[in-house]
Design an enzyme around this catalytic site. Sequence first.
Site, PDB file in Angstrom:
ATOM      1  N   LYS A  22     -51.613 -36.043 -22.072  1.00 21.55           N
ATOM      2  CA  LYS A  22     -51.588 -37.397 -22.645  1.00 21.55           C
ATOM      3  C   LYS A  22     -52.056 -37.393 -24.110  1.00 21.55           C
ATOM      4  CE  LYS A  22     -55.154 -40.121 -22.019  1.00 21.55           C
ATOM      5  NZ  LYS A  22     -55.840 -40.811 -23.110  1.00 21.55           N
ATOM      6  N   ASN A  23     -53.170 -36.733 -24.370  1.00 19.64           N
ATOM      7  CA  ASN A  23     -53.740 -36.828 -25.713  1.00 19.64           C
ATOM      8  C   ASN A  23     -52.896 -36.103 -26.764  1.00 19.64           C
ATOM      9  OD1 ASN A  23     -55.741 -38.442 -24.779  1.00 19.64           O
ATOM     10  ND2 ASN A  23     -57.331 -36.853 -24.738  1.00 19.64           N
ATOM     11  N   ARG A  93     -56.922 -46.830 -28.457  1.00 17.86           N
ATOM     12  CA  ARG A  93     -57.427 -46.468 -29.780  1.00 17.86           C
ATOM     13  C   ARG A  93     -56.466 -45.528 -30.496  1.00 17.86           C
ATOM     14  NH1 ARG A  93     -62.468 -46.610 -31.254  1.00 17.86           N
ATOM     15  NH2 ARG A  93     -62.237 -44.618 -32.292  1.00 17.86           N
ATOM     16  N   CYS A 117     -65.943 -48.639 -27.351  1.00 18.94           N
ATOM     17  CA  CYS A 117     -65.277 -48.714 -26.060  1.00 18.94           C
ATOM     18  C   CYS A 117     -66.242 -48.329 -24.973  1.00 18.94           C
ATOM     19  CB  CYS A 117     -64.033 -47.870 -26.028  1.00 18.94           C
ATOM     20  SG  CYS A 117     -64.386 -46.161 -25.896  1.00 18.94           S
ATOM     21  N   ARG A 122     -67.317 -45.654 -31.360  1.00 20.35           N
ATOM     22  CA  ARG A 122     -66.317 -44.661 -31.777  1.00 20.35           C
ATOM     23  C   ARG A 122     -65.980 -44.884 -33.249  1.00 20.35           C
ATOM     24  NH1 ARG A 122     -63.239 -43.256 -26.751  1.00 20.35           N
ATOM     25  NH2 ARG A 122     -62.105 -41.751 -27.996  1.00 20.35           N
ATOM     26  N   PRO A 123     -66.815 -44.374 -34.144  1.00 14.97           N
ATOM     27  CA  PRO A 123     -66.566 -44.587 -35.568  1.00 14.97           C
ATOM     28  C   PRO A 123     -65.284 -43.889 -36.033  1.00 14.97           C
ATOM     29  CG  PRO A 123     -68.343 -43.016 -35.263  1.00 14.97           C
ATOM     30  CD  PRO A 123     -67.989 -43.522 -33.905  1.00 14.97           C
ATOM     31  N   ILE A 124     -64.738 -44.331 -37.167  1.00 19.86           N
ATOM     32  CA  ILE A 124     -63.565 -43.648 -37.719  1.00 19.86           C
ATOM     33  C   ILE A 124     -63.796 -43.250 -39.179  1.00 19.86           C
ATOM     34  CG2 ILE A 124     -61.820 -44.639 -36.154  1.00 19.86           C
ATOM     35  CD1 ILE A 124     -61.134 -46.434 -38.616  1.00 19.86           C
ATOM     36  N   ASP A 125     -65.089 -43.116 -39.526  1.00 20.71           N
ATOM     37  CA  ASP A 125     -65.428 -42.783 -40.912  1.00 20.71           C
ATOM     38  C   ASP A 125     -64.779 -41.479 -41.382  1.00 20.71           C
ATOM     39  OD1 ASP A 125     -67.323 -41.914 -38.851  1.00 20.71           O
ATOM     40  OD2 ASP A 125     -68.337 -40.857 -40.475  1.00 20.71           O
ATOM     41  N   ASP A 305     -64.195 -34.888 -21.564  1.00 18.12           N
ATOM     42  CA  ASP A 305     -63.308 -35.601 -20.640  1.00 18.12           C
ATOM     43  C   ASP A 305     -63.352 -35.030 -19.219  1.00 18.12           C
ATOM     44  OD1 ASP A 305     -62.596 -37.255 -22.679  1.00 18.12           O
ATOM     45  OD2 ASP A 305     -60.537 -36.553 -22.874  1.00 18.12           O
ATOM     46  N   ILE A 327     -71.148 -35.394 -26.864  1.00 18.39           N
ATOM     47  CA  ILE A 327     -70.084 -35.959 -27.719  1.00 18.39           C
ATOM     48  C   ILE A 327     -70.164 -37.493 -27.794  1.00 18.39           C
ATOM     49  CG2 ILE A 327     -67.593 -35.996 -28.215  1.00 18.39           C
ATOM     50  CD1 ILE A 327     -68.402 -33.132 -28.056  1.00 18.39           C
ATOM     51  N   ARG A 397     -54.184 -45.269 -16.991  1.00 21.63           N
ATOM     52  CA  ARG A 397     -53.961 -45.005 -18.412  1.00 21.63           C
ATOM     53  C   ARG A 397     -53.643 -43.536 -18.653  1.00 21.63           C
ATOM     54  NH1 ARG A 397     -58.829 -46.462 -21.967  1.00 21.63           N
ATOM     55  NH2 ARG A 397     -57.512 -45.095 -23.179  1.00 21.63           N
TER      56      ARG A 397
END
Length: 430
Positions: A22-23, A93, A117, A122-125, A305, A327, A397
Amino acid sequence: MEQFVIKGGTSLRGEVEIGGAKNAALAILAASIMTDETVTIDNLPDVRDINVLIGAMEDIGAIVDRVDRHTVKINGSRIQRLSVDYEYIKKIRASYYLLGALLGKYKKAEVALPGGCEIGSRPIDLHIKGFKALGADVDISYGLISAKAVRLEGSHIYMDKVSVGATINVMMAAALAEGKTVIENAAKEPHVVDVANFLNSMGANIRGAGTDVIRIVGVEKLHKTEYSVIPDQIEAGTFMCAAAVTGGDVLIKNVIPKHLEATTAKLLEAGCKVEEYDDAVRVFGGGELKSTQVTTLPYPGFPTDMQPQMTVVLGIAQGTSTVTESIFENRFKYVDELSRMGANIQVEGNIAIIRGVERYTGARVCAPDLRAGAALVVAGLAADGVTVVDDIYYIQRGYENLEGKLRQLGAQIEKVSSEKEIQKFVLKVS
Ligand code: UD1
């Protein structure tokens, strides 16, 4: 609302076929619009996250032709909008991969800002740092991240933290930048490699994916390709744990055993037997399960995961185990649910201290997120009595036909959507 109802206690036996990752597929789908030619992607899992992303891509003007359940043809030549709605980003996301893809191709993109979430902030810096280093102006306002550049220029980017998403997003944009980009401290996950291979098959020039340093020489444009997504290591690992907790014997087919090494190593330490073949692993869970220590880490470390599923295995192993989550800060929410099934687990910060109990007992539990939901199903398979897992929306999902695949291995599990159906199942299995 659909639920899984499970009567535990059957040893899983037989063979199961693993689907596409999936990822990896999410990023590959997003990257497919980076050419104006038609791209064919095969071995896509038919799961909700993938279908939501396809919806987001159609919404901005990509033409998506579903050839069959696992194959799509995508044409990105008629993209009209460079803006992805919150409607999609709040569901997955990973629609933020469209930021890197659109920025690379059109030098402009706008995506709703993802929030936190179920598993934590869950930063996106790092994504933003990477885009800025390539010369983009990045602005966050009105709930959107907007990135634009007159031209993207190759750069040297050090990732302060190992991030799968940031590595892939920056790699995509850099594939169509001018000159050379070096990403240091890059994520090494199999899906990073898969996305790099996919982009290279479209004419990109990316070297070093799978190591700490990825080198990208930008090209002017990308072309059509036909590509098959790698097998899903997490789906495979989930079945490995299911075999382990039920004392089963399961041949898990269509996998890359190397990608499963961390899970294999921990199951061996826990007393299972694992045989590796070219494209399959066989897990025997018959013996007594033993305690061990697990720490989640970026690949090739133990995957976050797989943390909930492994905790379920250790929950019925003899002795005291620890599982350290390094993580995501909020990934033990399911422990309360597992305790309702008889587990003895204490969470101290980011460490779960697990005192193995003899068995789980069936209960009514809620899936708090995708992987934890799958872990509760795994616990239900080993439990005495009937378990009902609510909110399986999360599980759907990322797992295609989980209940069907488990049934094929002998599990007593049904997808139901009413109390009446639960009662019917209980009558059938008692
Ligand atoms: C991906 C996977 C997810 C998996 C995770 C870790 C997808 C769609 N999702 O998520 O299933 O659990 O990798 O293997 O592939 N971080 C920052 N700043 C950033 C980005 C990340 O600080 O800009 C931090 C995160 O908070 C986290 C760590 O880096 O602590 C790793 O996150 P990352 O690898 O980016 O996870 P995702 O790509 O979101």
